[in-house]
Design a protein around this motif. Structure first.
Motif, PDB file in Angstrom:
ATOM      1  N   HIS A  97      29.488  35.253  32.232  1.00 50.06           N
ATOM      2  CA  HIS A  97      30.301  34.160  31.726  1.00 50.06           C
ATOM      3  C   HIS A  97      31.282  33.707  32.794  1.00 50.06           C
ATOM      4  O   HIS A  97      31.607  34.466  33.711  1.00 50.06           O
ATOM      5  N   ARG A  98      31.777  32.491  32.676  1.00 41.97           N
ATOM      6  CA  ARG A  98      32.729  31.996  33.674  1.00 41.97           C
ATOM      7  C   ARG A  98      34.151  32.443  33.335  1.00 41.97           C
ATOM      8  O   ARG A  98      35.085  31.656  33.226  1.00 41.97           O
ATOM      9  N   PHE A  99      34.275  33.752  33.141  1.00 41.17           N
ATOM     10  CA  PHE A  99      35.563  34.383  32.915  1.00 41.17           C
ATOM     11  C   PHE A  99      35.866  35.300  34.091  1.00 41.17           C
ATOM     12  O   PHE A  99      35.132  36.264  34.326  1.00 41.17           O
ATOM     13  N   PRO A 100      36.923  35.054  34.848  1.00 42.51           N
ATOM     14  CA  PRO A 100      37.275  35.971  35.931  1.00 42.51           C
ATOM     15  C   PRO A 100      37.885  37.254  35.382  1.00 42.51           C
ATOM     16  O   PRO A 100      38.512  37.253  34.325  1.00 42.51           O
ATOM     17  N   HIS A 101      37.692  38.343  36.118  1.00 43.32           N
ATOM     18  CA  HIS A 101      38.262  39.644  35.754  1.00 43.32           C
ATOM     19  C   HIS A 101      39.479  39.915  36.631  1.00 43.32           C
ATOM     20  O   HIS A 101      39.367  39.938  37.857  1.00 43.32           O
ATOM     21  N   SER A 102      40.625  40.142  36.005  1.00 41.27           N
ATOM     22  CA  SER A 102      41.816  40.519  36.761  1.00 41.27           C
ATOM     23  C   SER A 102      41.793  42.024  37.032  1.00 41.27           C
ATOM     24  O   SER A 102      40.780  42.692  36.831  1.00 41.27           O
ATOM     25  N   GLY A 103      42.915  42.566  37.464  1.00 40.36           N
ATOM     26  CA  GLY A 103      43.026  43.982  37.766  1.00 40.36           C
ATOM     27  C   GLY A 103      43.984  44.198  38.915  1.00 40.36           C
ATOM     28  O   GLY A 103      44.293  43.281  39.672  1.00 40.36           O
ATOM     29  N   MET A 104      44.454  45.436  39.040  1.00 39.52           N
ATOM     30  CA  MET A 104      45.456  45.753  40.068  1.00 39.52           C
ATOM     31  C   MET A 104      44.790  46.137  41.365  1.00 39.52           C
ATOM     32  O   MET A 104      43.757  46.827  41.377  1.00 39.52           O
ATOM     33  N   MET A 105      45.378  45.701  42.461  1.00 42.50           N
ATOM     34  CA  MET A 105      44.937  46.136  43.778  1.00 42.50           C
ATOM     35  C   MET A 105      45.681  47.417  44.164  1.00 42.50           C
ATOM     36  O   MET A 105      46.639  47.821  43.509  1.00 42.50           O
ATOM     37  N   SER A 106      45.250  48.049  45.241  1.00 44.51           N
ATOM     38  CA  SER A 106      45.960  49.199  45.798  1.00 44.51           C
ATOM     39  C   SER A 106      46.871  48.722  46.926  1.00 44.51           C
ATOM     40  O   SER A 106      46.561  47.738  47.600  1.00 44.51           O
ATOM     41  N   LYS A 107      47.949  49.428  47.134  1.00 44.73           N
ATOM     42  CA  LYS A 107      48.790  49.118  48.287  1.00 44.73           C
ATOM     43  C   LYS A 107      48.500  50.118  49.396  1.00 44.73           C
ATOM     44  O   LYS A 107      47.905  51.182  49.158  1.00 44.73           O
ATOM     45  N   ASN A 108      48.894  49.761  50.620  1.00 46.47           N
ATOM     46  CA  ASN A 108      48.743  50.687  51.733  1.00 46.47           C
ATOM     47  C   ASN A 108      50.120  51.115  52.225  1.00 46.47           C
ATOM     48  O   ASN A 108      51.132  50.875  51.556  1.00 46.47           O
ATOM     49  N   ASP A 109      50.186  51.727  53.397  1.00 51.29           N
ATOM     50  CA  ASP A 109      51.465  52.236  53.905  1.00 51.29           C
ATOM     51  C   ASP A 109      52.475  51.126  54.143  1.00 51.29           C
ATOM     52  O   ASP A 109      53.687  51.379  54.177  1.00 51.29           O
ATOM     53  N   ASP A 110      51.986  49.905  54.339  1.00 54.24           N
ATOM     54  CA  ASP A 110      52.876  48.766  54.575  1.00 54.24           C
ATOM     55  C   ASP A 110      53.243  48.031  53.298  1.00 54.24           C
ATOM     56  O   ASP A 110      53.933  47.007  53.344  1.00 54.24           O
ATOM     57  N   GLY A 111      52.772  48.527  52.150  1.00 57.31           N
ATOM     58  CA  GLY A 111      53.095  47.888  50.887  1.00 57.31           C
ATOM     59  C   GLY A 111      51.942  47.085  50.324  1.00 57.31           C
ATOM     60  O   GLY A 111      50.772  47.434  50.505  1.00 57.31           O
ATOM     61  N   TRP A 112      52.282  45.990  49.637  1.00 62.42           N
ATOM     62  CA  TRP A 112      51.300  45.179  48.952  1.00 62.42           C
ATOM     63  C   TRP A 112      50.775  44.057  49.838  1.00 62.42           C
ATOM     64  O   TRP A 112      51.296  43.824  50.927  1.00 62.42           O
ATOM     65  N   ALA A 113      49.777  43.365  49.352  1.00 62.27           N
ATOM     66  CA  ALA A 113      49.156  42.276  50.117  1.00 62.27           C
ATOM     67  C   ALA A 113      50.175  41.204  50.475  1.00 62.27           C
ATOM     68  O   ALA A 113      51.076  40.887  49.697  1.00 62.27           O
ATOM     69  N   LYS A 114      49.988  40.640  51.646  1.00 58.13           N
ATOM     70  CA  LYS A 114      50.827  39.515  52.099  1.00 58.13           C
ATOM     71  C   LYS A 114      50.068  38.192  52.007  1.00 58.13           C
ATOM     72  O   LYS A 114      50.567  37.160  52.442  1.00 58.13           O
ATOM     73  N   ILE A 115      48.853  38.239  51.461  1.00 59.64           N
ATOM     74  CA  ILE A 115      48.019  37.047  51.317  1.00 59.64           C
ATOM     75  C   ILE A 115      47.595  36.890  49.863  1.00 59.64           C
ATOM     76  O   ILE A 115      47.586  37.867  49.101  1.00 59.64           O
ATOM     77  N   PRO A 116      47.228  35.676  49.434  1.00 62.49           N
ATOM     78  CA  PRO A 116      46.664  35.497  48.089  1.00 62.49           C
ATOM     79  C   PRO A 116      45.303  36.206  47.986  1.00 62.49           C
ATOM     80  O   PRO A 116      44.519  36.177  48.947  1.00 62.49           O
ATOM     81  N   VAL A 117      45.060  36.843  46.850  1.00 68.62           N
ATOM     82  CA  VAL A 117      43.774  37.496  46.587  1.00 68.62           C
ATOM     83  C   VAL A 117      43.322  37.053  45.206  1.00 68.62           C
ATOM     84  O   VAL A 117      44.014  37.282  44.210  1.00 68.62           O
ATOM     85  N   ILE A 118      42.151  36.416  45.173  1.00 69.39           N
ATOM     86  CA  ILE A 118      41.673  35.771  43.944  1.00 69.39           C
ATOM     87  C   ILE A 118      40.309  36.339  43.568  1.00 69.39           C
ATOM     88  O   ILE A 118      39.413  36.453  44.415  1.00 69.39           O
ATOM     89  N   ALA A 119      40.140  36.698  42.287  1.00 75.54           N
ATOM     90  CA  ALA A 119      38.820  37.072  41.770  1.00 75.54           C
ATOM     91  C   ALA A 119      38.229  35.868  41.061  1.00 75.54           C
ATOM     92  O   ALA A 119      38.903  35.233  40.242  1.00 75.54           O
ATOM     93  N   ILE A 120      36.985  35.532  41.380  1.00 80.76           N
ATOM     94  CA  ILE A 120      36.313  34.421  40.701  1.00 80.76           C
ATOM     95  C   ILE A 120      35.223  34.964  39.787  1.00 80.76           C
ATOM     96  O   ILE A 120      34.751  36.090  39.955  1.00 80.76           O
ATOM     97  N   SER A 121      34.836  34.169  38.815  1.00 84.80           N
ATOM     98  CA  SER A 121      33.837  34.592  37.837  1.00 84.80           C
ATOM     99  C   SER A 121      32.503  34.873  38.515  1.00 84.80           C
ATOM    100  O   SER A 121      32.205  34.362  39.600  1.00 84.80           O
ATOM    101  N   ASN A 122      31.692  35.675  37.854  1.00 89.73           N
ATOM    102  CA  ASN A 122      30.380  36.008  38.411  1.00 89.73           C
ATOM    103  C   ASN A 122      29.477  34.789  38.610  1.00 89.73           C
ATOM    104  O   ASN A 122      28.821  34.684  39.652  1.00 89.73           O
ATOM    105  N   PRO A 123      29.392  33.849  37.676  1.00 92.82           N
ATOM    106  CA  PRO A 123      28.574  32.655  37.931  1.00 92.82           C
ATOM    107  C   PRO A 123      29.063  31.855  39.136  1.00 92.82           C
ATOM    108  O   PRO A 123      28.253  31.301  39.891  1.00 92.82           O
ATOM    109  N   ASP A 124      30.380  31.773  39.347  1.00 95.71           N
ATOM    110  CA  ASP A 124      30.896  31.071  40.513  1.00 95.71           C
ATOM    111  C   ASP A 124      30.545  31.813  41.798  1.00 95.71           C
ATOM    112  O   ASP A 124      30.224  31.189  42.820  1.00 95.71           O
ATOM    113  N   ALA A 125      30.603  33.153  41.748  1.00 94.13           N
ATOM    114  CA  ALA A 125      30.207  33.939  42.921  1.00 94.13           C
ATOM    115  C   ALA A 125      28.727  33.741  43.227  1.00 94.13           C
ATOM    116  O   ALA A 125      28.325  33.620  44.392  1.00 94.13           O
TER     117      ALA A 125
END
Length: 477
Positions: A211-239
């Motif tokens: 379905h064209r429903f994206p799945h959210s969820g938490m990312m992991s951080k590294n020693d420098d902290g959290w992401a400094k860039i946008p991170v987007i999950a897209i739906s499976n049909p879009d992928a």
């Protein structure tokens, strides 16, 4: 009896329970792990639970009256107040909130679309911990077939680009096999894209649905902290669509603007509902689910169902003429989705009495039927677990491994400190269709399947709580 419950299923359960009751009465050998009277009470709890709609009423109330409950949000606070009111209405002996602080991440608004080879809206969602785009990003896309391909990218090789990590649909599975491996693109993909200089990362949603429903969820951080860039999950049909365009050799461009960001420290908390033990009040049998949810749906399957199952099971035990010997504690864990924060807070706040926790388990894998009982307890307590499994067998539940670590995500910090665990494994074939999506709504829950869960928990937890068997695993030198 609920009008929605099939008579054939109810009849089958009734016959099976009747046969079990007859067998229990007919047995001549006394089983020390569980008495005949305890088995009869457990069997009665099963029957009561199968005829009750309490579990469904609880999850209906939570998802309807409170709605989405992102960890750290005002809605999660309203959910805690709801939990306290519910606990008091169900005659728990003690109801409280144990607060903790946490960093709050807010999703904000997202716009994402394909701009080349033509314009087409994409259905996506920011992943937990992602940074905002600050301004609109419109850049060419570099395609990676999977996380392994992205991991090999050279530092600085993606400057000015958007990385897209593909993958495959999860295979539908009763156990959820394959999720941990597929989830790496969500959790650590940003680290490789960021060191390569990408402006943003887009990933295929980790799910088993088309379905064209994206799945959210938490990312992991590294020693420098959290992401400094946008991170987007897209739906499976879009992928799938992006993959086909890539395979045709078409140059891809994506335009996106994301407002997701961290907003500082806030308060969260765990709601604690206790039934105080009649003989051993200091010994605690802990069950629960997590109260928070992702904000795309109403968190019915993940994990309103788990809260409802365990609360309803304990509430049915509360109606018995006498409390079990040990204390039964229901924990509605806060902020699970954003890093098991409530679970770690509970383990820290109770570090001085974790040795009093007899066993711990959580319901957090949807709302379909339970099919297996596994445990990680003192080998001498195996007989108790085996006898419990026999009582559960009319529900279609089989005995699994006697040395399986686990108990559920929120139980991990307790298990790490030596608390024994059990797990009533649910059929998770639909779980990753709904997990972390806008499709996680109440209509996905079958009331009869939910009642089977409540029945299994009520019988299991009662027999453990009323037992004298030591479940603690001996420490090895």
């Amino acid at each position: 009896m609920r009008l929605t419950e099939p008579l054939t299923k109810r009849f089958a359960y009734g016959i099976a329970l009747g046969v079990l009751s007859f067998q229990l009465l007919a047995q001549q050998t006394v089983v020390t792990a569980v008495t005949e009277a305890q088995k009869e009470t457990a069997t009665q709890l099963i029957q009561t639970a199968l005829e009750s709609d309490l579990g469904f009423s609880i999850v209906e109330s939570l998802t309807t009256e409170i709605g989405p409950r992102l960890g750290g949000s005002e809605a999660e606070k309203r959910a805690r107040d709801w939990g306290v009111k519910l606990g008091k209405s169900l005659d728990f002996d003690k109801v409280s909130i144990e607060e903790f602080t946490m960093p709050f991440w807010d999703r904000g608004h997202l716009h994402i679309e394909l701009t080349s080879p033509y314009q087409q809206a994409l259905y996506g969602t920011a992943l937990g911990g992602a940074a905002p785009s600050k301004k609109n990003i419109d850049a060419s896309v570099v395609y990676f077939r999977d996380i392994h391909a992205l991991a090999e990218v050279k530092n600085g090789s993606l400057v000015g680009k958007i990385a897209f990590v593909d993958g495959d649909l999860l295979v539908k599975s009763q156990t959820g096999a394959g999720y941990s491996q597929a989830n790496q693109r969500r959790r650590v993909g940003w680290q490789h894209a960021q060191r390569a200089g990408a402006k943003a990362l887009v990933v295929r949603s980790v799910g088993s649905d088309s379905h064209r429903f994206p799945h959210s969820g938490m990312m992991s951080k590294n020693d420098d902290g959290w992401a400094k860039i946008p991170v987007i999950a897209i739906s499976n049909p879009d992928a799938d669509h992006l993959r086909r365009l890539h395979n045709l050799g078409k140059p891809l461009n994506i335009s996106l603007h994301s407002e997701s960001k961290w907003k500082g420290e806030v308060s969260s908390g765990n709601v604690i509902l206790d039934l105080i033990g009649s003989e051993k009040p200091d010994e605690i049998v802990l069950i629960g689910g997590h109260l928070d949810s992702w904000d795309l749906g109403t968190g019915a399957v993940d994990d309103g169902a788990g809260v409802a199952i365990t609360t309803a099971a304990a509430a049915l035990i509360a109606k018995l003429p006498k409390r079990p010997k040990r204390t039964i504690r229901v924990v509605m864990f806060g902020a699970e989705e954003v890093g098991l924060l409530g679970a770690f807070a509970y383990a820290k706040q109770h570090k001085d009495n974790l040795s009093n926790h007899v066993v711990a388990t959580e319901s957090d894998f949807g709302a379909q039927t339970i099919w297996q009982l596994v445990s990680n307890v003192n080998p001498q307590a195996t007989e108790l677990m085996d006898e419990i499994a026999k009582v559960l067998s009319p529900l279609g539940i089989v005995r699994g491994g006697a040395d399986i670590a686990g108990g559920g995500p929120d139980i991990i910090p307790l298990a790490q400190q030596g608390v024994p665990t059990i797990r009533l494994n649910q059929n998770g074939r639909d779980y990753f269709d709904l997990h972390h999506t806008p499709d996680d709504t109440l209509d996905k829950i079958n009331p009869d399947e939910l009642a089977q869960n409540v029945a299994a928990y009520a019988a299991t937890i009662y027999m453990i709580a009323d037992s004298d068997v030591d479940l603690k695993i001996p420490k090895t030198k």
